[in-house]
Design a protein around this motif. Structure first.
Motif, PDB file in Angstrom:
ATOM      1  N   UNK A   1      11.148  13.078  -4.515  1.00  0.00           N
ATOM      2  CA  UNK A   1       9.931  13.224  -5.309  1.00  0.00           C
ATOM      3  C   UNK A   1       9.530  11.873  -5.903  1.00  0.00           C
ATOM      4  N   UNK A   2       8.216  11.557  -5.925  1.00  0.00           N
ATOM      5  CA  UNK A   2       7.778  10.260  -6.451  1.00  0.00           C
ATOM      6  C   UNK A   2       8.291  10.008  -7.871  1.00  0.00           C
TER       7      UNK A   2
ATOM      8  N   UNK B   1       6.782   4.550  -2.458  1.00  0.00           N
ATOM      9  CA  UNK B   1       6.439   5.870  -1.977  1.00  0.00           C
ATOM     10  C   UNK B   1       5.217   5.821  -1.068  1.00  0.00           C
ATOM     11  N   UNK B   2       4.320   4.865  -1.345  1.00  0.00           N
ATOM     12  CA  UNK B   2       3.114   4.744  -0.531  1.00  0.00           C
ATOM     13  C   UNK B   2       3.397   4.275   0.887  1.00  0.00           C
ATOM     14  N   UNK B   3       4.542   3.588   1.084  1.00  0.00           N
ATOM     15  CA  UNK B   3       4.880   3.104   2.422  1.00  0.00           C
ATOM     16  C   UNK B   3       4.998   4.244   3.428  1.00  0.00           C
TER      17      UNK B   3
ATOM     18  N   UNK C   1      -5.938   7.875   7.897  1.00  0.00           N
ATOM     19  CA  UNK C   1      -5.517   9.160   7.329  1.00  0.00           C
ATOM     20  C   UNK C   1      -4.244   8.970   6.514  1.00  0.00           C
ATOM     21  N   UNK C   2      -3.340   8.134   7.008  1.00  0.00           N
ATOM     22  CA  UNK C   2      -2.109   7.852   6.280  1.00  0.00           C
ATOM     23  C   UNK C   2      -2.403   7.152   4.961  1.00  0.00           C
ATOM     24  N   UNK C   3      -3.330   6.192   4.988  1.00  0.00           N
ATOM     25  CA  UNK C   3      -3.683   5.467   3.772  1.00  0.00           C
ATOM     26  C   UNK C   3      -4.281   6.434   2.752  1.00  0.00           C
ATOM     27  N   UNK C   4      -5.096   7.365   3.244  1.00  0.00           N
ATOM     28  CA  UNK C   4      -5.725   8.316   2.321  1.00  0.00           C
ATOM     29  C   UNK C   4      -4.659   9.171   1.631  1.00  0.00           C
ATOM     30  N   UNK C   5      -3.710   9.659   2.422  1.00  0.00           N
ATOM     31  CA  UNK C   5      -2.638  10.471   1.854  1.00  0.00           C
ATOM     32  C   UNK C   5      -1.874   9.677   0.806  1.00  0.00           C
TER      33      UNK C   5
ATOM     34  N   UNK D   1      -1.379  10.475  -3.265  1.00  0.00           N
ATOM     35  CA  UNK D   1      -0.071  10.591  -3.917  1.00  0.00           C
ATOM     36  C   UNK D   1       0.036   9.556  -5.038  1.00  0.00           C
ATOM     37  N   UNK D   2      -0.449   8.338  -4.758  1.00  0.00           N
ATOM     38  CA  UNK D   2      -0.352   7.269  -5.755  1.00  0.00           C
ATOM     39  C   UNK D   2      -1.180   7.574  -6.997  1.00  0.00           C
TER      40      UNK D   2
END
Lengths: 391, 251
Positions: B99-100, B125-127, B174-178, B182-183
């Motif tokens: 979990x972040x 976590x963003x990686x 799409x990955x960057x958006x996710x 989360x961030x």
């Protein structure tokens, strides 16, 4: 092909891991000693952290694992080396805590330091790489998980770690640890159960009624976008109003602050994966299969229960896996609004800058999500395979 | 995009901007939620400044994770990095079970309170989502396309820049958006470790038992997240359209 070469062939990944091990051994303290729970501490290198014989033995094993990582290529050998390494350093850090703490001193705290964590990371990477290359089937992965869980239980129950600061924090609040643990599981699993009860029919309905589909998915994905603590905050206002004005709600234990908004928020977050995956699962059932079932005279209900749902099951389970891992993590935040769970220790620990208290809350959460992910992945594989056998 | 959708987005954006710049205009709506003459609008700092620093830390952390994650994904899909591919796949899977908040909480004792632990948690976590999606995007480029590019005389570098990355772009986005979404959430929790951000409003509300603060903090964060999510979604669709692909191909 590396196997055909008689000479030494360095494994690239293994060399990186060996480098990590070397760094941990030479340059980083193995444990941290602090005079009491809150002051900053001093590091002890592995050699000073254990009785001389134990230190030499541990260092030899660690060097052996590093050599194995760099030179051995068979995954089984690497897995064995990594497991041996883990089986040595985990008890060693417990022994070290007893060794470093002055006799009779109950205030002193010993925690694993960066060197221990680097070694654990390096061995875990080596084991993870070997396990990935072994391509274990679902039963194999479940067996590996049970062995790891068994070793961990042995370590904790045997008292080998009882001198570590982490376990002292636990001993001071064992009762609340299990109470918060139950609360954490209740929040995560309860909201997941509620989401399944509501989400499966919703998914089914939107599979049948296309008009519902777009609106529902869009609404739920907006909910999913809202950060957890913001959603908790938005729910606190109406729930507080409800509790103040509806006696029944208050009698049911619904209050603005506490478990209720956390439960509802987790439930709302869980809906999207359940609904979307139910829909995806049902829509990938081949049309000719349902056609054949209809031809066999099955009613709409029979087709659903006997054909469509079983075929969609692995995809629905994949949605449940997402929900469970997500909820186990998010339930940590519930503590911020008085909802309990392991997050209680995380936030207390942040408040007191006591890293061991943070770990007492964070480690069980990570272990639970990790185990849940492996178990559900294995079940998904098993149901997929079962489906293929019947084909 | 239909006119209705445009109007709706413009209205949401306008609402957010007016709220963070002139929150007192909305005081009437929050007064009923307060008790004992507590302030209805957050008064311990400017909402605008908090919003800007919230967005700033998310932007910087995502930028850093995008650069590293894309570079790592390129590395493990080249011949030189193949040995790292299986492990990096499982690491991403394992990493996402963390979990972040755990990352954030563990960073605090190591680097102290403030922006630093929040930045580290957001960055690490963003990686994961960006790496995972870049990997998926790069490995899904069909071998035939690559063969054709090679036949045209492109070298490895040209194939990467002119063929593989553009084809993978929608999935990477799409990955960057996710990762950004989360961030935004983790940065909100970052206020518990004294990072400047919108979480402050919610936490101040929780501490002083002021539901008005909790609600307005929650609404601003939620609106911000929904708008950013939506805006990045538009960018993704534009990238997909440039490739002439239907929308549902990007998952």
């Amino acid at each position: 092909m590396p196997t055909l070469r008689p000479t030494l062939h360095l494994d690239r990944l293994g060399s990186v891991i060996a480098g990590l091990i070397g760094l941990a051994l030479v340059a980083s303290p193995f444990v941290t000693y602090r005079a009491n729970r809150i002051v900053s501490g001093e590091g002890r290198l592995l050699f000073d952290a254990l009785p001389p014989a134990g230190a030499v033995g541990t260092i030899l094993v660690v060097i052996g694992v590093a050599l194995c990582a760099a030179l051995a290529h068979r995954p089984l050998v690497r897995l064995a080396a990594a497991s041996l390494g883990l089986c040595v350093i985990f008890p060693a850090v417990g022994v070290s805590a007893g060794f470093v703490t002055p006799v009779g001193n109950t205030f002193a705290r010993v925690s694993p330091a960066i060197g221990f964590w680097l070694l654990a990371l390096a061995f875990a990477l080596l084991a993870a790489d070997a396990l990935t290359r072994l391509r274990l089937g679902p039963w194999g992965r479940l067996a590996a998980l049970s062995i790891a869980a068994g070793m961990l239980a042995l370590l904790l129950l045997s008292g080998a770690w009882s001198d570590l600061s982490l376990m002292k924090e636990y001993a001071n609040r064992a009762e609340s640890f299990w109470r918060e643990g139950r609360q954490h599981l209740w929040l995560a699993f309860g909201s997941m159960g509620a989401a399944c009860l509501v989400g499966l029919p919703l998914g089914l309905a939107s599979h049948r009624v296309p008009a519902l589909r777009a609106a529902l998915l869009q609404g739920l994905s907006i909910v999913q976008t809202i950060p957890s603590i913001a959603l908790f905050g938005i729910l606190i206002a109406p729930l507080g109003y409800l509790a103040a004005n509806v006696p029944l709600a208050a009698a049911l234990g619904i209050r603005g602050i506490g478990a209720a908004p956390a439960f509802i928020a987790l439930f709302l977050y869980s809906l999207l994966p359940v609904v979307a995956n139910t829909m995806a699962g049902l829509s990938q059932v081949p049309a000719d299969v349902t056609e054949a079932a209809r031809g066999m005279g099955l009613s709409r209900r029979q087709r659903l229960v006997q054909i469509e749902l079983p075929l969609a099951f692995p995809v629905i389970l994949a949605g449940i896996r997402i929900v469970l891992v997500q909820n186990l993590g998010l339930a940590t935040i519930a503590a911020l609004i008085g909802g309990g769970g392991f997050g209680t220790f995380v936030f207390q620990g942040i408040g007191q800058t006591a890293i061991d208290l943070v770990l007492l809350g964070a480690l069980p959460t990570v272990a639970l999500s990790f185990a849940a992910a492996i178990i559900l992945d294995a079940i998904i594989d098993l149901t997929r395979r079962g489906g293929h056998d019947r084909d | 995009m239909s006119t209705r959708a445009v109007t709706f987005r413009a209205a949401a954006l306008l609402l957010l901007v007016v709220f963070v710049t002139r929150p007192q205009l909305f005081a009437f709506a929050f007064v009923p939620l307060t008790a004992n003459n507590a302030p209805a609008i957050y008064n311990q700092g400017s909402l605008l400044a908090l919003t800007l620093s919230h967005v700033r830390i998310v932007f910087l952390a995502t930028l850093a994770s995008t650069i590293l994650a894309v570079a790592l994904a390129i590395f493990v899909t080249r011949p030189a990095g193949r040995e790292f591919l299986p492990l990096s796949r499982s690491l991403v899977n394992i990493g996402q079970t963390f979990p972040p908040i755990a990352v954030l909480a563990i960073a605090v004792p190591l680097v102290g309170f403030g922006e630093k632990p929040t930045f580290i948690a957001l960055f690490l976590y963003g990686l994961l989502p960006i790496f995972e999606n870049t990997l998926a995007g790069l490995t899904e480029v069909s071998p035939r396309t690559l063969e054709a590019a090679r036949g045209m005389g492109m070298n490895a570098w040209q194939r990467l820049w002119q063929v593989e990355l553009p084809l993978a772009l929608p999935v990477i986005l799409a990955g960057i958006r996710l990762s950004v979404i989360i961030s935004l959430g983790t940065a909100t929790i970052g206020s518990t470790v004294a990072a400047k951000g919108l979480g402050e409003v919610i936490i101040a509300g929780l501490q002083s038992n002021n539901v008005a603060f909790i609600l307005q903090g929650g609404l601003v964060v939620a609106l911000l997240a929904v708008l950013i999510h939506d805006g990045l979604g538009l960018a993704e669709r534009a990238a997909a359209r440039r490739l002439g692909r239907p929308l549902d191909e990007i998952a």
